[in-house]
Design a protein around this motif. Structure first.
Motif, PDB file in Angstrom:
ATOM      1  N   ARG A 163       8.207  12.954   4.951  1.00 13.76           N
ATOM      2  CA  ARG A 163       9.552  12.805   5.435  1.00 13.76           C
ATOM      3  C   ARG A 163       9.548  12.185   6.684  1.00 13.76           C
ATOM      4  O   ARG A 163       8.688  12.234   7.469  1.00 13.76           O
ATOM      5  CB  ARG A 163      10.248  14.155   5.368  1.00 13.76           C
ATOM      6  N   ILE A 164      10.593  11.067   6.753  1.00 11.88           N
ATOM      7  CA  ILE A 164      10.533  10.146   8.042  1.00 11.88           C
ATOM      8  C   ILE A 164      12.082  10.234   8.471  1.00 11.88           C
ATOM      9  O   ILE A 164      12.264   9.770   9.667  1.00 11.88           O
ATOM     10  CB  ILE A 164      10.267   8.672   7.785  1.00 11.88           C
ATOM     11  N   SER A 165      12.974  10.841   7.686  1.00 13.92           N
ATOM     12  CA  SER A 165      14.323  11.061   8.261  1.00 13.92           C
ATOM     13  C   SER A 165      14.683  12.335   8.844  1.00 13.92           C
ATOM     14  O   SER A 165      14.590  13.190   7.769  1.00 13.92           O
ATOM     15  CB  SER A 165      15.517  10.425   7.310  1.00 13.92           C
ATOM     16  N   PHE A 166      15.186  12.517   9.719  1.00 14.81           N
ATOM     17  CA  PHE A 166      15.634  13.687  10.325  1.00 14.81           C
ATOM     18  C   PHE A 166      16.860  13.908  11.271  1.00 14.81           C
ATOM     19  O   PHE A 166      17.040  15.102  11.655  1.00 14.81           O
ATOM     20  CB  PHE A 166      14.593  14.463  11.336  1.00 14.81           C
TER      21      PHE A 166
ATOM     22  N   SER B 264       0.686  -1.218  -0.064  1.00 17.68           N
ATOM     23  CA  SER B 264       0.112  -0.222  -0.111  1.00 17.68           C
ATOM     24  C   SER B 264       0.799   1.338   0.146  1.00 17.68           C
ATOM     25  O   SER B 264       0.238   2.418  -0.528  1.00 17.68           O
ATOM     26  CB  SER B 264      -0.997   0.250   1.258  1.00 17.68           C
ATOM     27  N   GLN B 265       2.065   1.189   0.444  1.00 14.56           N
ATOM     28  CA  GLN B 265       2.817   2.415   0.453  1.00 14.56           C
ATOM     29  C   GLN B 265       4.249   2.100  -0.128  1.00 14.56           C
ATOM     30  O   GLN B 265       4.900   1.104  -0.340  1.00 14.56           O
ATOM     31  CB  GLN B 265       2.941   2.505   2.113  1.00 14.56           C
ATOM     32  N   ILE B 266       5.118   3.323  -0.479  1.00 15.22           N
ATOM     33  CA  ILE B 266       6.212   3.208  -0.946  1.00 15.22           C
ATOM     34  C   ILE B 266       7.203   4.247  -0.133  1.00 15.22           C
ATOM     35  O   ILE B 266       6.846   5.366   0.207  1.00 15.22           O
ATOM     36  CB  ILE B 266       6.537   3.740  -2.562  1.00 15.22           C
ATOM     37  N   VAL B 267       8.382   3.688   0.199  1.00 12.64           N
ATOM     38  CA  VAL B 267       9.230   4.275   0.620  1.00 12.64           C
ATOM     39  C   VAL B 267      10.433   4.559  -0.181  1.00 12.64           C
ATOM     40  O   VAL B 267      10.831   3.951  -1.098  1.00 12.64           O
ATOM     41  CB  VAL B 267      10.094   3.582   2.246  1.00 12.64           C
TER      42      VAL B 267
ATOM     43  N   LEU C 187      14.660  10.639   3.255  1.00 15.36           N
ATOM     44  CA  LEU C 187      13.730   9.435   3.040  1.00 15.36           C
ATOM     45  C   LEU C 187      12.251   9.790   3.499  1.00 15.36           C
ATOM     46  O   LEU C 187      11.849  10.801   4.221  1.00 15.36           O
ATOM     47  CB  LEU C 187      13.906   8.270   4.153  1.00 15.36           C
ATOM     48  N   TYR C 188      11.332   9.323   2.428  1.00 16.42           N
ATOM     49  CA  TYR C 188       9.987   9.911   2.287  1.00 16.42           C
ATOM     50  C   TYR C 188       9.036   8.392   2.138  1.00 16.42           C
ATOM     51  O   TYR C 188       9.594   7.231   1.566  1.00 16.42           O
ATOM     52  CB  TYR C 188       9.785  10.680   1.081  1.00 16.42           C
ATOM     53  N   ILE C 189       7.937   8.319   2.676  1.00 16.09           N
ATOM     54  CA  ILE C 189       6.865   7.642   2.371  1.00 16.09           C
ATOM     55  C   ILE C 189       5.595   8.310   1.834  1.00 16.09           C
ATOM     56  O   ILE C 189       5.266   9.031   2.093  1.00 16.09           O
ATOM     57  CB  ILE C 189       6.580   6.862   3.660  1.00 16.09           C
TER      58      ILE C 189
END
Length: 437
Positions: free
Chosen positions: A330-333, A304-307, A318-320
């Motif tokens: 965005r998921i990387s900080f 259902s999702q793509i990283v 990185l994004y989902i």
């Protein structure tokens, strides 16, 4: 049983552990403290000519289990009891006396080229068998697979997790000096044995990726002068190429979860976005549309999702997003740059490559970006890939300097048990396939 499973609390990083014969469930939060001790006497040869196979299979089972870092073998020199028959009763006090927590017994029978392997697993402290005895039937040429299957069953019964020993890895085999590397696709058992080459070294090949059922491999080839995506049939070594327009460059492919389409990066006119192509119809769908570079897509286990990685924020992060495209989060900080994300088979973690302060790392984080943990650090670590059960990550490491070489390593998601994969030549870009049928 209760003592054996309680000790296992200290062995696994995350996920439930379930007793084979009861409803016990434990939530694991700590890392490895002390491995489970186990004894595995040489399997019994039940027919003439089976002695060597029995010895080889039992030794492979021990190597598989001990190689996880979760188990420690008790050497045969410490045994008080000896196993002389697969059906003989077990003298549990003798095994308790040498502090064996688990006991594996087995037997091998050969009839021509056919072979039968059977085994039993015991909880020594409770004096009970863990599950019922199993047997596997195959050919003598496939003895390594039989050993892997026994080890997978033992591992699963004790940990409550799926196994990963009876699996294969596709990778790029490398030879020659650093400034003139020869590269070809190869496939091996998860432990580096049985290497087979799938292509020659006439052109550069990159980033092989297994299909969900392990029958095909995606890879990028430069034989036309531009990067193009190929689909290779593992059994026949036949291949087809994804169509692209003149001047387009296609790379970083991965299969969809049903194996019927491919997600990948396509560069055209200086812009790089993520696309999907249906392998049956050839229909293309554009999933991102931005002036930034969008690449290295990886689907979630449910599809259902793509990283993916992107420099839309000014640096590689990185994004989902939805598998159909749309708004990305965005998921990387953390400090540094992030790339090559890969979704865990369990769905709870994303593995990645991180570059920060002149070092490269393999790390994992939750899918919301929390709980980032770096598992490795070196001059160049990159390209993580997950074992089928989501417990182990394999990656490639390159050493520094003009004579630097590439090799494959694996590490537990706890960050412990870092191990080199034994290969005779350089290797990079691993992709771990599913358990074999």
């Amino acid at each position: 049983m209760k003592r054996l499973m309680t000790l296992l609390v200290a062995l696994l990083l995350a996920g439930p552990v379930m007793a084979q014969s009861g409803p016990l469930r434990l939530t694991i939060t700590d890392g490895v403290i002390e491995p489970i001790t186990f004894a595995a006497p040489v399997f019994q040869a039940e027919t003439a000519g089976a002695e060597q196979l029995a010895s080889d299979i039992s030794r492979l089972v021990v190597q598989n289990l001990a190689g996880t870092g979760l188990f420690r073998e008790i050497p045969s020199g410490a045994f008080i009891s000896q196993i002389s028959s697969f059906s003989q009763p077990v003298s549990f006090p003798d095994w308790r006396a040498i502090n064996a927590q688990a006991l594996v017994t087995g037997a091998v029978a050969v009839n021509g080229t056919q072979m039968t392997v059977k085994f039993r697993l015991y909880d020594v402290f409770s004096g009970q068998e863990l599950g019922q005895g199993l047997q596997f039937v195959g050919t003598t040429d496939g003895w390594r697979r039989m050993g892997h299957k026994v080890a997978d069953a033992v591992y699963s019964r004790i940990t409550g997790e799926g196994g990963y020993f009876d699996s294969r890895v596709v990778f790029v085999a490398e030879s020659g000096p650093k400034d003139n590397r020869q590269k070809r696709l190869a496939i091996m058992d998860y432990d580096g044995a049985n290497v087979q080459f799938l292509t020659d070294s006439s052109t550069i090949v990159l980033a092989p990726r297994f299909s969900p059922n392990g029958d095909r491999v995606l890879f990028t080839s430069f034989e036309s002068g531009f990067p193009r995506i190929n689909v290779l049939n593992v059994a026949t070594v036949g291949r087809q190429q994804l169509p692209t327009a003149p001047g387009e460059m296609a790379f970083s492919p991965r299969f969809s979860r049903d194996g019927q389409s491919v997600i990948y990066s396509l560069s055209n006119g200086g812009n790089t976005d993520i696309y999907r192509t249906d392998l049956n119809t050839g229909q293309h769908s554009r999933l991102t549309s931005a002036p930034s570079i969008e690449t290295a897509p990886s689907l979630s286990p449910d599809g259902s999702q793509i990283v993916f990685e992107s420099d839309r924020s000014g640096s590689q992060q990185l994004y989902i997003m939805s598998a159909n495209g749309g708004e990305a989060r965005r998921i990387s900080f953390g400090p540094g740059r992030y790339g090559t994300p890969v979704w865990s088979p369990r769905g709870d973690l994303v593995a990645f490559t991180k570059q920060n302060a002149g070092r490269f790392h393999i790390g994992v984080m939750r899918t919301d970006g929390s709980e980032e943990r770096l598992l490795t650090s070196s001059f160049l670590d990159e390209g993580p890939t997950w074992s089928p059960n989501g417990r182990v990550i394999m990656f490639s490491r390159e050493t520094q300097g003009a004579a630097g070489s590439t090799s494959l390593y694996s590490v537990d998601i706890s960050g412990r048990n870092l191990r080199a994969v034994p290969l005779q030549s350089g290797a990079s870009d691993p992709s771990w396939g599913p358990l074999q049928p």
